[in-house]
Design an enzyme around this catalytic site. Structure first.
Site, PDB file in Angstrom:
ATOM      1  N   TYR A 127      -2.275 -79.968 -36.777  1.00  0.00           N
ATOM      2  CA  TYR A 127      -1.551 -79.349 -37.895  1.00  0.00           C
ATOM      3  C   TYR A 127      -2.043 -79.913 -39.232  1.00  0.00           C
ATOM      4  CZ  TYR A 127       2.345 -76.848 -39.993  1.00  0.00           C
ATOM      5  OH  TYR A 127       3.095 -75.970 -40.730  1.00  0.00           O
ATOM      6  N   ASN A 138      10.830 -70.139 -40.572  1.00  0.00           N
ATOM      7  CA  ASN A 138      10.314 -68.776 -40.402  1.00  0.00           C
ATOM      8  C   ASN A 138      10.963 -67.748 -41.346  1.00  0.00           C
ATOM      9  OD1 ASN A 138       8.355 -69.409 -38.384  1.00  0.00           O
ATOM     10  ND2 ASN A 138      10.048 -69.750 -36.970  1.00  0.00           N
ATOM     11  N   ASN A 161       6.863 -59.507 -32.879  1.00  0.00           N
ATOM     12  CA  ASN A 161       8.043 -60.017 -32.174  1.00  0.00           C
ATOM     13  C   ASN A 161       8.263 -61.513 -32.390  1.00  0.00           C
ATOM     14  OD1 ASN A 161       5.620 -60.384 -30.584  1.00  0.00           O
ATOM     15  ND2 ASN A 161       6.916 -61.139 -28.931  1.00  0.00           N
ATOM     16  N   ARG A 188       1.882 -57.119 -28.429  1.00  0.00           N
ATOM     17  CA  ARG A 188       0.995 -57.090 -27.253  1.00  0.00           C
ATOM     18  C   ARG A 188       1.634 -56.427 -26.045  1.00  0.00           C
ATOM     19  NH1 ARG A 188      -1.755 -62.847 -26.281  1.00  0.00           N
ATOM     20  NH2 ARG A 188       0.397 -63.619 -26.161  1.00  0.00           N
ATOM     21  N   GLY A 227      -1.084 -68.051 -40.052  1.00  0.00           N
ATOM     22  CA  GLY A 227      -1.053 -68.648 -38.716  1.00  0.00           C
ATOM     23  C   GLY A 227      -2.316 -68.254 -37.969  1.00  0.00           C
ATOM     24  N   MET A 234      -2.555 -67.955 -34.122  1.00  0.00           N
ATOM     25  CA  MET A 234      -2.089 -68.082 -32.737  1.00  0.00           C
ATOM     26  C   MET A 234      -3.214 -67.936 -31.716  1.00  0.00           C
ATOM     27  SD  MET A 234       1.136 -68.775 -32.887  1.00  0.00           S
ATOM     28  CE  MET A 234       1.507 -68.723 -31.163  1.00  0.00           C
ATOM     29  N   PHE A 264      -1.213 -68.681 -46.842  1.00  0.00           N
ATOM     30  CA  PHE A 264       0.134 -69.123 -47.234  1.00  0.00           C
ATOM     31  C   PHE A 264       0.582 -70.225 -46.282  1.00  0.00           C
ATOM     32  CE2 PHE A 264       4.728 -69.234 -46.860  1.00  0.00           C
ATOM     33  CZ  PHE A 264       5.117 -69.301 -48.187  1.00  0.00           C
ATOM     34  N   TRP A 265       1.155 -71.277 -46.871  1.00  0.00           N
ATOM     35  CA  TRP A 265       1.740 -72.374 -46.076  1.00  0.00           C
ATOM     36  C   TRP A 265       3.069 -72.737 -46.713  1.00  0.00           C
ATOM     37  CZ3 TRP A 265      -0.146 -78.151 -45.745  1.00  0.00           C
ATOM     38  CH2 TRP A 265       0.455 -78.762 -44.637  1.00  0.00           C
TER      39      TRP A 265
HETATM   40  N1  LIG Z   1       1.977 -70.845 -42.762  1.00  0.00           N
HETATM   41  C1  LIG Z   1       3.277 -71.032 -42.671  1.00  0.00           C
HETATM   42  O1  LIG Z   1       3.921 -71.524 -43.580  1.00  0.00           O
HETATM   43  C2  LIG Z   1       4.001 -70.598 -41.432  1.00  0.00           C
HETATM   44  C3  LIG Z   1       5.389 -70.674 -41.355  1.00  0.00           C
HETATM   45  C4  LIG Z   1       6.030 -70.193 -40.208  1.00  0.00           C
HETATM   46  C5  LIG Z   1       5.264 -69.734 -39.144  1.00  0.00           C
HETATM   47  N2  LIG Z   1       3.916 -69.722 -39.247  1.00  0.00           N
HETATM   48  C6  LIG Z   1       3.064 -69.199 -38.180  1.00  0.00           C
HETATM   49  O2  LIG Z   1       3.538 -67.903 -37.882  1.00  0.00           O
HETATM   50  C7  LIG Z   1       3.272 -67.627 -36.515  1.00  0.00           C
HETATM   51  C8  LIG Z   1       4.552 -67.156 -35.856  1.00  0.00           C
HETATM   52  O3  LIG Z   1       5.453 -68.253 -35.801  1.00  0.00           O
HETATM   53  P1  LIG Z   1       6.874 -68.017 -35.118  1.00  0.00           P
HETATM   54  O4  LIG Z   1       7.589 -69.303 -35.041  1.00  0.00           O
HETATM   55  O5  LIG Z   1       7.518 -66.889 -35.824  1.00  0.00           O
HETATM   56  O6  LIG Z   1       6.389 -67.549 -33.666  1.00  0.00           O
HETATM   57  P2  LIG Z   1       7.231 -67.353 -32.325  1.00  0.00           P
HETATM   58  O7  LIG Z   1       8.557 -66.794 -32.647  1.00  0.00           O
HETATM   59  O8  LIG Z   1       7.162 -68.615 -31.568  1.00  0.00           O
HETATM   60  O9  LIG Z   1       6.371 -66.238 -31.583  1.00  0.00           O
HETATM   61  C9  LIG Z   1       5.012 -66.465 -31.231  1.00  0.00           C
HETATM   62  C10 LIG Z   1       4.258 -65.170 -31.474  1.00  0.00           C
HETATM   63  O10 LIG Z   1       2.864 -65.376 -31.304  1.00  0.00           O
HETATM   64  C11 LIG Z   1       2.345 -64.378 -30.435  1.00  0.00           C
HETATM   65  N3  LIG Z   1       1.187 -64.926 -29.741  1.00  0.00           N
HETATM   66  C12 LIG Z   1       1.115 -66.096 -29.106  1.00  0.00           C
HETATM   67  N4  LIG Z   1      -0.140 -66.292 -28.631  1.00  0.00           N
HETATM   68  C13 LIG Z   1      -0.847 -65.209 -28.986  1.00  0.00           C
HETATM   69  C14 LIG Z   1      -2.194 -64.793 -28.800  1.00  0.00           C
HETATM   70  N5  LIG Z   1      -3.065 -65.575 -28.137  1.00  0.00           N
HETATM   71  N6  LIG Z   1      -2.572 -63.595 -29.275  1.00  0.00           N
HETATM   72  C15 LIG Z   1      -1.696 -62.807 -29.923  1.00  0.00           C
HETATM   73  N7  LIG Z   1      -0.399 -63.144 -30.139  1.00  0.00           N
HETATM   74  C16 LIG Z   1       0.001 -64.326 -29.684  1.00  0.00           C
HETATM   75  C17 LIG Z   1       3.491 -64.055 -29.506  1.00  0.00           C
HETATM   76  O11 LIG Z   1       3.275 -62.795 -28.916  1.00  0.00           O
HETATM   77  P3  LIG Z   1       3.642 -62.531 -27.352  1.00  0.00           P
HETATM   78  O12 LIG Z   1       5.136 -62.411 -27.291  1.00  0.00           O
HETATM   79  O13 LIG Z   1       2.929 -61.272 -27.061  1.00  0.00           O
HETATM   80  O14 LIG Z   1       3.109 -63.725 -26.601  1.00  0.00           O
HETATM   81  C18 LIG Z   1       4.655 -64.048 -30.513  1.00  0.00           C
HETATM   82  O15 LIG Z   1       4.676 -62.853 -31.224  1.00  0.00           O
HETATM   83  C19 LIG Z   1       2.677 -68.902 -35.920  1.00  0.00           C
HETATM   84  O16 LIG Z   1       1.267 -68.789 -36.000  1.00  0.00           O
HETATM   85  C20 LIG Z   1       3.153 -69.967 -36.872  1.00  0.00           C
HETATM   86  O17 LIG Z   1       2.344 -71.095 -36.883  1.00  0.00           O
HETATM   87  C21 LIG Z   1       3.276 -70.146 -40.358  1.00  0.00           C
END
Ligand SMILES: NC(=O)c1ccc[n+]([C@@H]2O[C@H](COP(=O)([O-])OP(=O)(O)OC[C@H]3O[C@@H](n4cnc5c(N)ncnc54)[C@H](OP(=O)(O)O)[C@@H]3O)[C@@H](O)[C@H]2O)c1
Length: 326
Positions: free
Chosen positions: A55, A126, A152, A175, A240, A242, A264-265
């Site tokens: 991270y 989130n 989702n 997906r 992100g 993923m 964006f972070w």
């Molecule tokens: N930059 C920032 O400030 C910030 C802040 C918050 C979150 N984020 C990022 O936003 C993203 C979502 O976070 P979250 O907490 O909302 O996620 P989450 O609710 O835990 O859900 C994970 C998501 O990722 C998908 N996913 C996982 N592996 C994948 C792959 N190999 N290919 C395609 N889709 C995949 C899942 O789809 P399936 O259901 O199909 O597996 C699901 O939609 C993450 O990357 C997180 O690090 C970034």
């Protein structure tokens, strides 16, 4: 000396290999501090990155894992008048997978008591990220279209619900077919399946209105599809990765469509925005949680003793967050 449970790691690595449930000493609040008892904590993708060592910001080892949770103030140190015992607050961010932790009273983020505990537990990362993605990057007029992948995810579900309330229209990439109906029920305008060539039909989906904003938390082909769907001068925000693959940009869209690529972070944004900026965003998030505009599903809840099952569950296809409660 009071002991408490904490999910800790002494090295960086895969969560199931390096995490241990340990007995650690409970801290007493010092001058100007409060002690917070955890009510519920979230498992987020960034926890994996922090435990794994990839991270953008890492903790000194040994560390308590977890970075998001809600708690209640149970003890206050000397010279604290701004927070009372019983206040519901954000659990100290540096390690939420433990029963209690102390923090400076000045840093406390108050959570309205009428926000349900489960919603409050995942309100700190989130939903505010979704809010900023919609409000702080591109100036979207009501009726504007945006596209996002991981529709989702917690961010994705927040984007769908907030965008609907703000008057924006969404295309969400997912997906799995079974996600189409629940996302539409939350207000998604269109839900498309990754890899189905949906970007070629984007004009049919939007009625020819150009898409101005693409939200990318996946990378790889999913990110490329979004760029192909973006209208001239549109912006793709990557927040992100993923899929763990590079974000590849089709060159011609950069040149001929003048597409903008930005990142964006939330951690950085909220630091720069300061307490006032943070409070404004959180006030907006809590207003939406209170009036029912924003509601995120809980997939399952586990105790600390069941943390391995919780992490395995989190890595399965799911609809909603996995929570940990002491
Ligand atoms: N930059 C920032 O400030 C910030 C802040 C918050 C979150 N984020 C990022 O936003 C993203 C979502 O976070 P979250 O907490 O909302 O996620 P989450 O609710 O835990 O859900 C994970 C998501 O990722 C998908 N996913 C996982 N592996 C994948 C792959 N190999 N290919 C395609 N889709 C995949 C899942 O789809 P399936 O259901 O199909 O597996 C699901 O939609 C993450 O990357 C997180 O690090 C970034």
């Amino acid at each position: 000396m009071t002991q408490q449970k904490a999910i800790c790691h002494h090295e960086f690595g895969p969560p199931l290999e390096v995490l241990r449930l340990e007995d650690v000493k409970q801290a007493e609040p010092q001058v100007g501090e409060v002690r917070v008892r955890l009510l519920a904590a979230t498992i987020n993708p960034s926890d994996c990155g922090m435990i794994g060592g990839s991270y953008g910001r890492l903790r000194k080892l040994p560390a308590v894992a977890g970075r998001e949770g809600v708690g209640v103030v149970e003890a206050i140190g000397r010279d604290v008048s701004s927070v009372a015992v019983g206040a519901r607050v954000r659990f100290p961010e540096e390690g939420t997978w433990q029963e209690t932790a102390c923090m400076p009273a000045a840093d406390v983020l108050l959570v309205p008591g009428d926000v349900p505990i489960e919603q409050a537990a995942f309100s700190f990362i989130n939903p505010p990220t979704a809010y900023c993605l919609l409000k702080k990057i591109v100036d979207l007029a009501p009726g504007s279209w945006l596209v996002q992948n991981a529709g989702n995810s917690a961010v994705g579900l927040s984007v769908i619900q907030m965008a609907k309330a703000m008057g924006f229209k969404t295309i969400s990439q997912v997906r799995r077919e079974e996600l189409i109906a629940p996302l539409k029920a939350l207000g998604a305008n269109h839900v498309v399946i990754e890899g189905s060539g949906w970007a070629k039909q984007v004009n049919d989906l939007t009625g020819g209105v150009p898409i101005l904003l693409a939200l990318n938390s996946i990378g790889g082909a999913s990110a490329s599809d979004q760029i192909k769907a973006l209208g001239e001068g549109g912006t793709q925000v990557t927040f992100g990765g993923m899929v763990g693959d590079l974000v590849r940009f089709p060159t011609r869209f950069l040149i001929f469509n003048d597409v903008r690529l930005v990142g964006f972070w939330w951690d950085q944004w909220s630091q720069k925005a300061g307490p006032q900026g943070l409070n404004k965003v959180m006030t907006a998030v809590y207003a939406m949680m209170r009036d029912g505009t924003l509601k995120l599903p809980v997939e399952a809840t586990y105790s600390f003793a069941e943390y391995e099952a919780a992490i395995k569950h989190d890595q399965q296809p799911r609809f909603g967050k996995v929570l940990l409660k002491p």
